[in-house]
Design an enzyme around this catalytic site. Sequence first.
Site, mmCIF file in Angstrom:
data_model
loop_
_atom_site.group_PDB
_atom_site.id
_atom_site.type_symbol
_atom_site.label_atom_id
_atom_site.label_comp_id
_atom_site.label_asym_id
_atom_site.label_seq_id
_atom_site.Cartn_x
_atom_site.Cartn_y
_atom_site.Cartn_z
ATOM 1 N N LYS A 152 58.352 122.790 -35.145
ATOM 2 C CA LYS A 152 58.733 122.953 -33.590
ATOM 3 C C LYS A 152 60.405 121.763 -33.700
ATOM 4 O O LYS A 152 61.414 122.334 -32.905
ATOM 5 C CB LYS A 152 57.936 122.201 -32.810
ATOM 6 N N LYS B 287 56.921 122.091 -43.264
ATOM 7 C CA LYS B 287 56.088 122.748 -42.682
ATOM 8 C C LYS B 287 56.719 123.173 -41.583
ATOM 9 O O LYS B 287 57.771 122.589 -41.520
ATOM 10 C CB LYS B 287 54.821 121.620 -42.301
ATOM 11 N N LYS C 78 57.009 110.088 -38.882
ATOM 12 C CA LYS C 78 58.272 110.914 -37.216
ATOM 13 C C LYS C 78 58.713 109.931 -37.157
ATOM 14 O O LYS C 78 59.324 109.916 -36.122
ATOM 15 C CB LYS C 78 56.614 111.086 -36.282
HETATM 16 N N1 AQP Z 1 52.973 125.040 -39.840
HETATM 17 C C1 AQP Z 1 52.338 124.812 -39.189
HETATM 18 N N2 AQP Z 1 51.009 125.372 -40.344
HETATM 19 C C2 AQP Z 1 49.668 125.787 -39.825
HETATM 20 N N3 AQP Z 1 49.533 125.064 -38.811
HETATM 21 C C3 AQP Z 1 50.217 124.625 -37.764
HETATM 22 N N4 AQP Z 1 50.780 123.174 -36.671
HETATM 23 C C4 AQP Z 1 51.560 123.193 -36.426
HETATM 24 N N5 AQP Z 1 52.693 123.510 -37.617
HETATM 25 C C5 AQP Z 1 51.406 124.012 -38.440
HETATM 26 C C6 AQP Z 1 49.358 123.734 -36.180
HETATM 27 O O1 AQP Z 1 49.315 123.570 -34.887
HETATM 28 C C7 AQP Z 1 49.046 122.711 -34.114
HETATM 29 C C8 AQP Z 1 49.743 122.431 -33.074
HETATM 30 O O2 AQP Z 1 50.443 121.853 -32.561
HETATM 31 P P1 AQP Z 1 50.539 120.099 -31.869
HETATM 32 O O3 AQP Z 1 51.725 120.939 -31.237
HETATM 33 O O4 AQP Z 1 50.411 119.445 -32.132
HETATM 34 O O5 AQP Z 1 51.843 119.741 -33.662
HETATM 35 P P2 AQP Z 1 52.454 119.614 -34.590
HETATM 36 O O6 AQP Z 1 51.335 119.663 -35.736
HETATM 37 O O7 AQP Z 1 53.150 118.238 -34.738
HETATM 38 O O8 AQP Z 1 53.473 120.582 -34.876
HETATM 39 P P3 AQP Z 1 54.855 121.017 -35.143
HETATM 40 O O9 AQP Z 1 54.204 122.212 -34.175
HETATM 41 O O10 AQP Z 1 55.560 121.847 -36.440
HETATM 42 O O11 AQP Z 1 55.051 120.010 -33.944
HETATM 43 P P4 AQP Z 1 56.532 118.804 -34.849
HETATM 44 O O12 AQP Z 1 57.514 119.410 -35.225
HETATM 45 O O13 AQP Z 1 56.692 117.985 -33.189
HETATM 46 O O14 AQP Z 1 55.890 118.430 -35.957
HETATM 47 C C9 AQP Z 1 47.769 122.030 -34.730
HETATM 48 O O15 AQP Z 1 46.327 122.432 -35.277
HETATM 49 C C10 AQP Z 1 48.508 122.070 -36.225
HETATM 50 O O16 AQP Z 1 47.987 121.606 -36.651
#
Ligand code: AQP
Length: 344
Positions: A209, A206, A114
Site C-alpha cells: 500500500k 512485495k 518500515k
Molecule cells: N503483497 C502481498 N501478497 C500477499 N499478501 C499480502 N498482504 C499484504 N501484502 C501482501 C497481506 O494482507 C493482509 C493485510 O495486510 P496489512 O493491511 O496488515 O498490511 P501490510 O502487511 O503491512 O502490507 P501492505 O498492504 O503492503 O501495507 P504496507 O505498504 O504498509 O506494508 C496481511 O495478512 C498481509 O500478510
Amino acid sequence: MTFKERVFSGVQPTGNLHLGNYLGAIARFVALQDKFDCIYCVVDMHAITVWQDPTELPPATREVTAAFLASGIDPKKHIVFNQSQVAEHAELAWVFNCVARMGWLNRMTQFKEKAGKDKENASVGLFAYPTLMAADILVYRATHVPVGEDQKQHLELARDIAQKFNNDFDASIKAHGFGEAFFPQPEPLITGPATRIMSLRDGSKKMSKSEPSDYSRINLTDDADTIAQKIRKAKTDPEPLPSEEKGLDPRPEADNLVGIYAALSGVPKAQVLTQFGGAQFSVFKSALVDLAVEKLGPLGGEMKRMVQDPVYIDSVLADGAARAGAIAAETMKAVKDIVGFVRR
Ligand code: AQP
C-alpha cells in the site's frame, strides 16, 4: 488442552487496498467461513503506528470493511469490527509488552524495513506492533490466523508470547482453574499460490500500500481501464512463458504474473503453464487483463457502492464490536486474575 477452533485476522486501514491484500488475505478469509467461527478486524490501532491523517482514517476504515463485505464475508454469522472499539486489545497488549523480550522484538524484520535508517525517529508503537498483533489474536484465544507470507515472523512471535505467558503464569493458571494452558498456540494459515504477491514494477519487492508508484499495484477500486493499463505496463522479461514451474525460478516478474493468474482463476500454477507455456507476454497479459477485470471489477464496484452508505458500515462495525467485546472482556477478566490484578 484443546481450544475451540476460531479464526482471527486483520487488515490495516492504510489506504490503497490492493490485489496482494485481497489474494493473500481477504479472499482466504471468505473461504474459511464455512469451516470456522471467524473474527475479521480492521486494525486501525496498527495503522497509527505510522502517521495517518485523522480525516482519512475513517473513510479508509470503511473501505476495508466494504472490501470484507463485498468479498462475501457474512457479518451476521461471523464478526467484523474495527480494533479501536474493543479496548481489551490495548489492555492485553500491555500485559504482552511485559511478557515479550526486547531481543525478540529486535529480530522483527518488518520493523527494520518500515523504520529504515531512521530507527530513532520511528514510533514506539511501530516497534511494539507485534505484541499488539499477538493481543489481537489471543484476546479471542484464536487458533488459526490466515495471513500473507510477510506476517509469518509476527505469527511466530505471537506463539512465543502465548507459550511464555502459559509458562510464566503456570501455577496461577492452574490455581484459577484454567487447566494446563490459558492461551492456544495460534496456527498461521499461509497457503496457496498468492501468499506473496510482488510489485508489478519490481519482482523482488512485495506489492504494498505504501509504495509510491501506483503502477506497482492493482488497487481493489481500480476501474477496468486502469487494471488493463497496469497489467500491460507490468515489468516482464523478453522470453516466452515456460511450460513448467521450474522455468519460473529465475524469473520473478513472470512467476508473479503466473501466480496472480493462478490465484484469480483458482487453479495451480502448473496448470496455467500447461495452457500458456510458449506464449509471448502480450498474449498472456491480455488473458490476465480479462481475468482480472472479470474478478475484480464487480468487487471494486460493490465496494464503491457500499462506501456511499457509511451509516450501514458503521452499524456493522458497532454490532461486531459489541460481540467481539463480549469475548475479549471474558479473556481479560481471566488474564487479570491470572496476573494478579485486583479487579472490580
Ligand atoms: N503483497 C502481498 N501478497 C500477499 N499478501 C499480502 N498482504 C499484504 N501484502 C501482501 C497481506 O494482507 C493482509 C493485510 O495486510 P496489512 O493491511 O496488515 O498490511 P501490510 O502487511 O503491512 O502490507 P501492505 O498492504 O503492503 O501495507 P504496507 O505498504 O504498509 O506494508 C496481511 O495478512 C498481509 O500478510
